[in-house]
Write a protein that holds these residues in place. Structure first.
Motif, mmCIF file in Angstrom:
data_model
loop_
_atom_site.group_PDB
_atom_site.id
_atom_site.type_symbol
_atom_site.label_atom_id
_atom_site.label_comp_id
_atom_site.label_asym_id
_atom_site.label_seq_id
_atom_site.Cartn_x
_atom_site.Cartn_y
_atom_site.Cartn_z
ATOM 1 N N LYS A 202 6.292 -11.142 -7.041
ATOM 2 C CA LYS A 202 5.966 -11.400 -5.633
ATOM 3 C C LYS A 202 6.298 -12.839 -5.242
ATOM 4 N N THR A 203 7.084 -12.939 -4.190
ATOM 5 C CA THR A 203 7.459 -14.233 -3.628
ATOM 6 C C THR A 203 6.950 -14.272 -2.201
ATOM 7 N N LYS A 204 6.415 -15.419 -1.780
ATOM 8 C CA LYS A 204 5.734 -15.460 -0.485
ATOM 9 C C LYS A 204 6.349 -16.494 0.453
ATOM 10 N N SER A 205 6.288 -16.163 1.733
ATOM 11 C CA SER A 205 6.466 -17.149 2.797
ATOM 12 C C SER A 205 5.128 -17.226 3.523
ATOM 13 N N ARG A 206 5.082 -17.809 4.689
ATOM 14 C CA ARG A 206 3.795 -17.966 5.375
ATOM 15 C C ARG A 206 3.147 -16.630 5.706
ATOM 16 N N ARG A 207 3.951 -15.637 6.158
ATOM 17 C CA ARG A 207 3.369 -14.367 6.611
ATOM 18 C C ARG A 207 3.986 -13.137 5.942
ATOM 19 N N ALA A 208 4.843 -13.350 4.925
ATOM 20 C CA ALA A 208 5.534 -12.210 4.319
ATOM 21 C C ALA A 208 5.623 -12.361 2.811
ATOM 22 N N THR A 209 5.830 -11.229 2.135
ATOM 23 C CA THR A 209 6.028 -11.218 0.684
ATOM 24 C C THR A 209 7.177 -10.276 0.351
ATOM 25 N N CYS A 210 7.800 -10.510 -0.801
ATOM 26 C CA CYS A 210 8.809 -9.576 -1.295
ATOM 27 C C CYS A 210 8.837 -9.607 -2.816
ATOM 28 N N ALA A 211 9.337 -8.540 -3.400
ATOM 29 C CA ALA A 211 9.502 -8.427 -4.849
ATOM 30 C C ALA A 211 10.670 -7.484 -5.094
ATOM 31 N N GLY B 69 10.745 -4.422 -2.525
ATOM 32 C CA GLY B 69 9.416 -4.191 -1.977
ATOM 33 C C GLY B 69 9.028 -5.335 -1.063
ATOM 34 N N VAL B 70 8.439 -5.024 0.088
ATOM 35 C CA VAL B 70 8.064 -6.070 1.044
ATOM 36 C C VAL B 70 6.690 -5.780 1.627
ATOM 37 N N PHE C 89 -6.370 -5.372 -2.212
ATOM 38 C CA PHE C 89 -7.022 -4.083 -2.433
ATOM 39 C C PHE C 89 -8.090 -3.820 -1.374
ATOM 40 N N ARG C 90 -8.862 -4.848 -1.051
ATOM 41 C CA ARG C 90 -9.912 -4.672 -0.043
ATOM 42 C C ARG C 90 -9.314 -4.389 1.338
ATOM 43 N N GLU C 91 -8.155 -4.932 1.607
ATOM 44 C CA GLU C 91 -7.550 -4.773 2.938
ATOM 45 C C GLU C 91 -6.823 -3.442 3.110
ATOM 46 N N VAL C 92 -6.063 -3.015 2.072
ATOM 47 C CA VAL C 92 -5.214 -1.834 2.260
ATOM 48 C C VAL C 92 -5.406 -0.754 1.201
ATOM 49 N N GLY C 93 -6.230 -0.991 0.176
ATOM 50 C CA GLY C 93 -6.513 0.057 -0.796
ATOM 51 C C GLY C 93 -5.618 0.070 -2.007
ATOM 52 N N CYS C 94 -4.823 -0.973 -2.219
ATOM 53 C CA CYS C 94 -4.025 -1.099 -3.453
ATOM 54 C C CYS C 94 -3.950 -2.573 -3.817
ATOM 55 N N HIS C 95 -3.670 -2.862 -5.100
ATOM 56 C CA HIS C 95 -3.695 -4.243 -5.570
ATOM 57 C C HIS C 95 -2.400 -5.009 -5.338
ATOM 58 N N GLY C 96 -1.417 -4.381 -4.791
ATOM 59 C CA GLY C 96 -0.167 -5.089 -4.500
ATOM 60 C C GLY C 96 0.773 -4.230 -3.682
ATOM 61 N N VAL C 97 1.281 -4.771 -2.580
ATOM 62 C CA VAL C 97 2.188 -4.009 -1.718
ATOM 63 C C VAL C 97 3.637 -4.229 -2.128
ATOM 64 N N ALA C 98 4.100 -5.471 -2.132
ATOM 65 C CA ALA C 98 5.510 -5.737 -2.422
ATOM 66 C C ALA C 98 5.878 -5.304 -3.841
ATOM 67 N N GLU C 99 5.115 -5.761 -4.843
ATOM 68 C CA GLU C 99 5.420 -5.387 -6.219
ATOM 69 C C GLU C 99 5.199 -3.901 -6.451
#
Length: 608
Positions: free
Chosen positions: A321-330, A215-216, A294-304
């Protein structure tokens, strides 16, 4: 090779072969019949040069089913044989149906295809691959959802296995356990099944099942290298193999995000997208729910959320969830191989294709491949009919003339749903056809989901090119095209363009020259042209090009009247420089010189 990438070529040399080809097509419905000119009465592609045609099909990546002697096929393709891992399937079939022999690409689909063809003929395919014959399994070509992690060790491993070594299985894999491989607890060889990197080596083949859902998420226009670097380091830290990744998953508003699509391409896996409602259903399982997200896209987590939604109810989150400056992945681990094709939504695609004037020989391989990939075909009903076997098995959305905007809207809507759509035009899609309307509707901004579609325009042979080729070379110098239909363009504007083109001495191709109720425009255009160029200016009337009833007529400008023309006719009017030259069989070629004669004359004078 995926059989969906390019249509297989069923190559036929004789009338008897054509009868057999009709039977074999039931195993490969989308196959195109390539028939030798003068010998095969009905074919999708007619050829004169067998070797050149076969080599072209091979280089296009088409599976080749040759109803011919094996030696004939081998000699034709021999100069192209280099990398067995890249060659498409090549199969020889005896004309009497007594033998089916996979010659090349055995583990790229040839063996399986040969068995299907043999089943139709009620014979056994002559599969000669050693591992297949002895053990009933191809260790260097695992089934869908599995990858061999160390193919470089396969050759030596297989040699040892065929020499009598036994092997032990470490992990679970039904396709291996159910084979005839010589398993033993004390085997000197090993097969390891794992989502981790494993322990590959000369005596151990490592297979990775597609059980990891990646998931990213990322900010808009995130650099592809940043997301790829984050994923690479995350998998490495967890000891996971990228070969066990089934797909890249995210939220649907990222369906056109270049970094996400690039990541999927790098990993050579599909990208799939879920709506916010689906991702929010995973909220109870998230390790790091976020109210901000959630406020931005309507869910509490995108990558996970995307990783868990893809991996299913029995999955567990193995990398939160692991983060860099502008990205996440799980990463989530599924209990079994993940069937990506039935998850979420792919990024929809819309290919606006031109099929040429009508004859299949004028259809480009790029267009054929796009039509074959498509799930849905949209277009004027006649144009869809002209696709013949290419349209087999596709959802058809046929419309009448005059329903152009409806066609494009339907095509965009289907693609926005994640489907692969071909919007079918005759000729070239960018010349008085649907491509311009696609971009006009995008510019209106009526539906933001249309903006996330992958859109490609694929050129075709236009009617003016086909007419010119039939006549000779009338477009050899400057030319223009003008539509005489005033349904969308006011007549004064059209008249002004005709006047300018006539004064500029352009060769002119007139599209939509007349209709049942509209003839005065062509008559008016002729009167304008007569004021600017000679009465004997060649005019080519090309009707029904590439279809039954094709005609080509040459008249003088002074003779041209609207009753000679209909809506199926392209009118090419020469410039003052356009010439006629006698054909050996009667009639004339027409060409417009570019000035080579003057150049040669000057060169001769300079030399003197």
């Amino acid at each position: 090779m995926s059989m969906g990438e390019s249509a297989a070529a069923l190559v036929v040399l004789t009338p008897g072969g054509a009868e057999l080809a009709a039977r074999l097509k039931t195993a490969v419905p989308t196959a195109l019949v390539y028939g030798r000119a003068g010998r095969v009465a009905s074919a999708d592609v007619v050829f004169e040069d067998f070797t050149a045609t076969l080599q072209a099909a091979f280089l296009e990546g088409r599976a080749i089913i040759g109803i011919a002697a094996a030696g004939t096929l081998i000699r034709a393709l021999a100069p192209l044989l280099a990398d067995k891992r890249a060659e498409p399937p090549v199969i020889a079939v005896a004309e009497d149906g007594s033998a089916v022999v996979p010659l090349l690409g055995g583990h790229r689909g040839a063996n399986d295809l040969a068995k299907r063809l043999a089943g139709i003929l009620e014979i056994e395919a002559a599969v000669t691959t050693a591992g297949d014959r002895r053990f009933g399994v191809a260790l260097d070509a695992p089934p869908a959802g599995w990858r061999l992690g160390n193919p470089e060790n396969y050759k030596g491993f297989a040699a040892a296995l065929l020499s009598g070594e036994t092997l032990k299985l470490r992990g679970d894999a039904d396709w291996l356990a159910q084979s005839s491989l010589p398993f033993s607890e004390n085997g000197g060889l090993a097969v390891q099944v794992t989502e981790t990197r494993g322990e590959p080596g000369p005596h151990c083949l490592v297979y990775h099942p597609a059980v990891l859902a990646l998931g990213v998420g990322c900010e808009r226009d995130c650099e592809a290298a940043e997301l790829a670097g984050l994923v690479e380091s995350t998998l490495a830290a967890a000891g996971l193999s990228h070969l066990a990744v089934a797909g890249v998953f995210s939220i649907d508003v990222k369906a056109d995000e270049a970094a996400v699509l690039d990541l999927a391409a790098r990993l050579d896996v599909p990208a799939r997208f879920f709506d916010a409602v689906t991702l929010e259903a995973e909220a109870p399982r998230l390790a790091n729910p976020s109210d901000l997200v959630f406020r931005e896209v309507g869910c509490h987590g995108v990558a996970e959320g995307a990783a868990l939604a893809a991996a299913g109810a029995g999955a567990k989150l193995v990398v939160a969830k692991t983060k860099s400056r502008r990205a996440t992945c799980a990463v989530a681990l599924a209990p079994g191989v993940i069937d990506v094709q039935n998850l979420g939504r792919a990024r929809g695609s819309l290919c606006v294709v031109g099929t040429g004037p009508g004859d299949p020989v004028w259809r480009t391989p790029e267009v054929e491949a796009a039509v074959l990939r498509a799930s849905d075909l949209v277009g004027y009903g006649l144009y869809l009919d002209l696709l013949g076997p290419l349209a087999s098995g596709k959802a058809r959305h046929g419309y009448e003339l005059g329903e152009e905007e409806q066609r494009v809207r339907v095509a965009l809507d289907l693609a926005a749903e994640g489907k692969d759509v071909a919007l079918v035009c005759s000729g070239d899609p960018g010349i008085y056809a649907m491509a311009t309307l696609v971009f006009e509707l995008l510019e209106r901004g009526e539906d933001t989901s249309w903006q996330r579609i992958d859109i490609k325009v694929m050129p075709g042979v236009s009617a003016l090119q086909a007419a010119a080729a039939r006549a000779g070379a009338p477009l050899g110098h400057d030319f223009c095209t003008i539509s005489l239909s005033d349904l969308l363009t006011p007549w004064p504007a059209i008249e002004q363009r005709v006047e300018a083109a006539a004064a500029g001495d352009f060769v002119i191709a007139f599209y939509n020259p007349v209709s049942k109720r509209r003839t005065r425009q062509l008559a008016a255009a002729v009167e304008i042209l007569k004021r600017h160029r000679p009465a004997d200016t060649p005019v080519i009337l090309a009707r029904n090009l590439g279809r039954d009833g094709e005609t080509l007529k040459l008249v003088d400008l002074a003779e041209l009247t609207p009753d000679m023309v209909d809506m199926l006719t392209v009118v090419l009017v020469g410039s003052s420089e356009t010439r006629r030259v006698a054909r050996s069989g009667g009639g004339h070629w027409v060409y417009t010189p570019r000035g080579y004669a003057a150049k040669a004359k000057k060169k001769s004078e300079d030399a003197a």
